[in-house]
Scaffold this motif. Sequence first.
Motif, PDB file in Angstrom:
ATOM      1  N   TRP A 183     -29.046 -79.484   1.550  1.00 39.21           N
ATOM      2  CA  TRP A 183     -28.634 -78.115   1.679  1.00 39.21           C
ATOM      3  C   TRP A 183     -28.654 -77.776   3.023  1.00 39.21           C
ATOM      4  O   TRP A 183     -28.073 -76.772   3.478  1.00 39.21           O
ATOM      5  N   GLY A 184     -29.426 -78.380   3.990  1.00 44.27           N
ATOM      6  CA  GLY A 184     -29.531 -78.233   5.178  1.00 44.27           C
ATOM      7  C   GLY A 184     -28.328 -78.206   6.166  1.00 44.27           C
ATOM      8  O   GLY A 184     -28.175 -77.816   7.266  1.00 44.27           O
ATOM      9  N   PHE A 185     -27.307 -78.823   5.487  1.00 43.71           N
ATOM     10  CA  PHE A 185     -25.987 -78.966   6.046  1.00 43.71           C
ATOM     11  C   PHE A 185     -25.084 -78.290   5.153  1.00 43.71           C
ATOM     12  O   PHE A 185     -24.290 -77.626   6.047  1.00 43.71           O
ATOM     13  N   ILE A 186     -25.235 -78.128   4.103  1.00 42.09           N
ATOM     14  CA  ILE A 186     -24.124 -77.361   3.322  1.00 42.09           C
ATOM     15  C   ILE A 186     -24.445 -75.844   3.559  1.00 42.09           C
ATOM     16  O   ILE A 186     -23.098 -75.230   3.717  1.00 42.09           O
ATOM     17  N   VAL A 187     -25.531 -75.224   3.522  1.00 42.62           N
ATOM     18  CA  VAL A 187     -25.716 -73.760   3.566  1.00 42.62           C
ATOM     19  C   VAL A 187     -24.920 -73.443   5.124  1.00 42.62           C
ATOM     20  O   VAL A 187     -24.326 -72.394   5.096  1.00 42.62           O
ATOM     21  N   PRO A 188     -25.503 -74.222   6.143  1.00 46.27           N
ATOM     22  CA  PRO A 188     -24.961 -73.534   7.333  1.00 46.27           C
ATOM     23  C   PRO A 188     -23.274 -73.779   7.471  1.00 46.27           C
ATOM     24  O   PRO A 188     -22.639 -73.136   8.028  1.00 46.27           O
ATOM     25  N   LEU A 189     -22.737 -74.851   7.011  1.00 45.81           N
ATOM     26  CA  LEU A 189     -21.534 -74.896   6.896  1.00 45.81           C
ATOM     27  C   LEU A 189     -20.696 -73.728   6.323  1.00 45.81           C
ATOM     28  O   LEU A 189     -19.862 -73.323   6.460  1.00 45.81           O
ATOM     29  N   ASN A 190     -21.311 -73.450   4.955  1.00 47.77           N
ATOM     30  CA  ASN A 190     -20.764 -71.984   4.498  1.00 47.77           C
ATOM     31  C   ASN A 190     -20.993 -70.821   5.285  1.00 47.77           C
ATOM     32  O   ASN A 190     -19.865 -70.112   5.285  1.00 47.77           O
ATOM     33  N   ILE A 191     -21.927 -70.723   6.136  1.00 49.12           N
ATOM     34  CA  ILE A 191     -22.168 -69.766   6.756  1.00 49.12           C
ATOM     35  C   ILE A 191     -21.016 -69.788   7.926  1.00 49.12           C
ATOM     36  O   ILE A 191     -20.614 -68.809   8.082  1.00 49.12           O
ATOM     37  N   LEU A 192     -20.813 -70.703   8.443  1.00 49.39           N
ATOM     38  CA  LEU A 192     -19.843 -70.980   9.863  1.00 49.39           C
ATOM     39  C   LEU A 192     -18.516 -70.764   9.036  1.00 49.39           C
ATOM     40  O   LEU A 192     -17.581 -69.999   9.671  1.00 49.39           O
ATOM     41  N   LYS A 193     -18.161 -71.447   7.856  1.00 47.40           N
ATOM     42  CA  LYS A 193     -16.948 -71.151   7.190  1.00 47.40           C
ATOM     43  C   LYS A 193     -16.476 -69.817   6.852  1.00 47.40           C
ATOM     44  O   LYS A 193     -15.338 -69.326   6.849  1.00 47.40           O
ATOM     45  N   GLY A 194     -17.689 -69.080   6.485  1.00 42.02           N
ATOM     46  CA  GLY A 194     -17.503 -67.675   6.120  1.00 42.02           C
ATOM     47  C   GLY A 194     -17.291 -66.631   7.334  1.00 42.02           C
ATOM     48  O   GLY A 194     -17.079 -65.417   7.244  1.00 42.02           O
ATOM     49  N   GLN A 195     -17.312 -67.326   8.711  1.00 39.40           N
ATOM     50  CA  GLN A 195     -17.070 -66.502   9.810  1.00 39.40           C
ATOM     51  C   GLN A 195     -18.221 -65.540  10.156  1.00 39.40           C
ATOM     52  O   GLN A 195     -17.930 -64.275  10.264  1.00 39.40           O
TER      53      GLN A 195
END
Length: 204
Positions: free
Chosen positions: A12-24
């Motif tokens: 989750w320490g990778f997946i959640v930041p990835l979602n934050i960045l993909k969500g702009q």
Amino acid sequence: AFIGASGNPAKWGFIVPLNILKGQFRGTLYPVNPGLESLLGIPCLPSVSAIPVPVDLAIITTPAKTVPDLIDECGRKGVSNVVVISSDFSETGPEGARLERDMVARARKYGMHIVGPNTMGLYSSTPRLNALMPPVAPLDGTLSMFSQSGNVGVQMLYWGNRKGLGFEKFVSSGNEADLTCEEYLSYFGDDEATKVVLAYMEGI
């Protein structure tokens, strides 16, 4: 601040930041991990106190036993809101419940609010904050939802995408150690951007 940043794509320490960045996300993301140099091209910081600016929200994914001390660190930094995605709290038994009480007691010393623990995260359309565990990108709209079941809530976000229904805000309330479903209902009721409130509750 994202506490528990990880270079492992399965965590989750990778997946959640990835979602934050993909969500702009329209704000600035500060990954925190003393053992990691960077995450997804963003430099990591060793601690919350090392962040050079004020922090209005911290998201924690580290093991439950580390969370109370991190709450103190966030409090000293002046962080007023924390999302605790970490599990292994009151849902697991007496020791987890003790940790949860300790976490809340420390947060209240600083006037801090906590979403969770044991939450699948939250979404807010205006700042483009998609801090969710699953890879769902909600459509923008005027529907806001709180859910005591992370899985049911996330399925509603997917359902909204299939039906063309957009969300203004969403929160998986988790164990509701601090903020409760009644408070989310009150908040959404006062939110001018929210026209419809959807709730999934298993108990009050």
